[in-house]
Motif scaffolding. Structure first.
Motif, short mmCIF file in Angstrom:
data_model
loop_
_atom_site.label_atom_id
_atom_site.label_comp_id
_atom_site.label_asym_id
_atom_site.label_seq_id
_atom_site.Cartn_x
_atom_site.Cartn_y
_atom_site.Cartn_z
N MET A 1 89.90 54.34 -31.60
CA MET A 1 88.91 52.84 -31.49
C MET A 1 90.14 51.72 -31.63
SD MET A 1 85.68 51.47 -33.50
CE MET A 1 86.52 51.20 -35.06
N ASP A 2 90.44 50.86 -30.75
CA ASP A 2 91.13 49.76 -30.98
C ASP A 2 90.60 48.49 -31.59
OD1 ASP A 2 93.17 50.93 -29.53
OD2 ASP A 2 92.56 50.58 -27.67
N GLN A 3 91.32 47.85 -32.07
CA GLN A 3 90.61 46.60 -32.81
C GLN A 3 91.14 45.50 -31.87
OE1 GLN A 3 88.72 46.38 -35.41
NE2 GLN A 3 88.81 48.56 -35.48
N TYR A 4 90.49 44.40 -31.62
CA TYR A 4 90.65 43.32 -30.69
C TYR A 4 90.07 42.02 -31.52
CZ TYR A 4 91.16 46.39 -26.92
OH TYR A 4 91.66 47.45 -25.80
N THR A 5 91.02 40.76 -31.39
CA THR A 5 90.74 39.50 -31.95
C THR A 5 90.92 38.60 -30.54
OG1 THR A 5 91.16 39.99 -34.15
CG2 THR A 5 90.90 37.85 -33.37
N PHE A 6 89.59 37.91 -30.09
CA PHE A 6 90.04 37.09 -28.97
C PHE A 6 89.76 35.79 -29.78
CE2 PHE A 6 88.25 40.89 -26.95
CZ PHE A 6 89.24 40.83 -25.80
N VAL A 7 90.82 34.90 -29.15
CA VAL A 7 90.86 33.41 -30.02
C VAL A 7 90.50 32.57 -28.77
CG1 VAL A 7 92.11 31.74 -30.68
CG2 VAL A 7 92.97 34.05 -31.15
N SER A 89 89.66 30.31 -42.11
CA SER A 89 90.80 29.74 -41.89
C SER A 89 91.84 30.38 -41.02
CB SER A 89 91.61 29.50 -43.33
OG SER A 89 92.14 30.87 -43.69
N LEU A 90 92.77 29.72 -40.32
CA LEU A 90 93.69 30.39 -39.38
C LEU A 90 94.40 31.56 -40.02
CD1 LEU A 90 95.20 27.40 -37.32
CD2 LEU A 90 93.64 29.12 -36.61
N GLU A 91 94.37 31.51 -41.33
CA GLU A 91 95.06 32.67 -42.24
C GLU A 91 94.44 33.99 -41.89
OE1 GLU A 91 95.35 34.02 -46.83
OE2 GLU A 91 95.85 31.94 -46.39
N VAL A 92 93.21 33.94 -41.46
CA VAL A 92 92.59 35.24 -41.25
C VAL A 92 93.00 35.72 -39.74
CG1 VAL A 92 90.42 36.06 -40.51
CG2 VAL A 92 90.23 34.70 -42.40
N LEU A 93 93.44 34.82 -38.68
CA LEU A 93 93.89 35.25 -37.71
C LEU A 93 95.14 35.82 -37.63
CD1 LEU A 93 93.73 35.23 -34.62
CD2 LEU A 93 94.51 32.84 -34.63
N VAL A 94 96.04 35.05 -38.58
CA VAL A 94 97.38 35.73 -38.98
C VAL A 94 97.20 37.11 -39.40
CG1 VAL A 94 99.48 35.34 -40.53
CG2 VAL A 94 98.57 33.47 -39.25
N ALA A 98 98.96 40.62 -38.38
CA ALA A 98 99.56 41.47 -39.18
C ALA A 98 98.94 42.89 -39.28
CB ALA A 98 99.87 40.99 -40.68
N GLU A 99 97.92 42.92 -39.12
CA GLU A 99 97.14 44.27 -39.25
C GLU A 99 97.19 45.30 -38.06
OE1 GLU A 99 92.76 43.25 -39.74
OE2 GLU A 99 93.39 42.62 -41.53
N GLY A 100 97.80 44.71 -36.84
CA GLY A 100 98.11 45.29 -35.53
C GLY A 100 97.07 45.19 -34.71
N ARG A 101 96.18 44.24 -34.79
CA ARG A 101 95.01 44.24 -33.71
C ARG A 101 95.47 43.50 -32.58
NH1 ARG A 101 89.53 42.51 -35.32
NH2 ARG A 101 88.74 43.46 -37.34
N LYS A 102 94.94 43.66 -31.70
CA LYS A 102 95.44 43.20 -30.25
C LYS A 102 94.62 41.89 -30.24
CE LYS A 102 95.77 47.45 -27.98
NZ LYS A 102 95.16 48.77 -27.71
#
Length: 106
Positions: A1-7, A89-94, A98-102
């Protein structure tokens, strides 16, 4: 399973929902997916905006995060904030990077 974050920086109210549809599809395939709302993308966090889209995201298991600064700039707070939207906060995105999410910016 991959992890993705879409901004998501574009206004979905105006019909630009491609990134949201992709997030729903990826979550439906068993991936971990977050959508981080920034800039005009934060308009999705309004209780009265795009309830169908927010519902589809939540139903698929997509985590909906909204940038606290983008919300403040658009006057979205308190009762105006939709259920299921987490202020972040944008810190969550950082941290996601750092966790290696795409991470994909749209």
């Amino acid at each position: 399973m991959d992890q993705y974050t879409f901004v998501a920086s574009r206004d979905p109210v105006g019909g630009d929902r491609a990134v949201h549809d992709l997030a729903i599809d990826l979550a439906g395939a068993g991936n971990g997916v977050s959508v981080f709302l920034v800039e005009n993308g934060a308009l999705l966090a309004r209780r009265t905006a795009c309830e169908d889209l927010r519902g589809a995201l939540r139903h698929a298991g997509v985590q909906i995060l909204a940038d606290e600064l983008a919300l403040a700039e658009r006057g979205i707070a308190g009762a105006a904030l939709a259920d299921g939207v987490e202020v972040a906060s944008l810190e969550v995105l950082v941290d996601h990077m750092a966790e290696g999410r795409k991470v994909v910016w749209h």
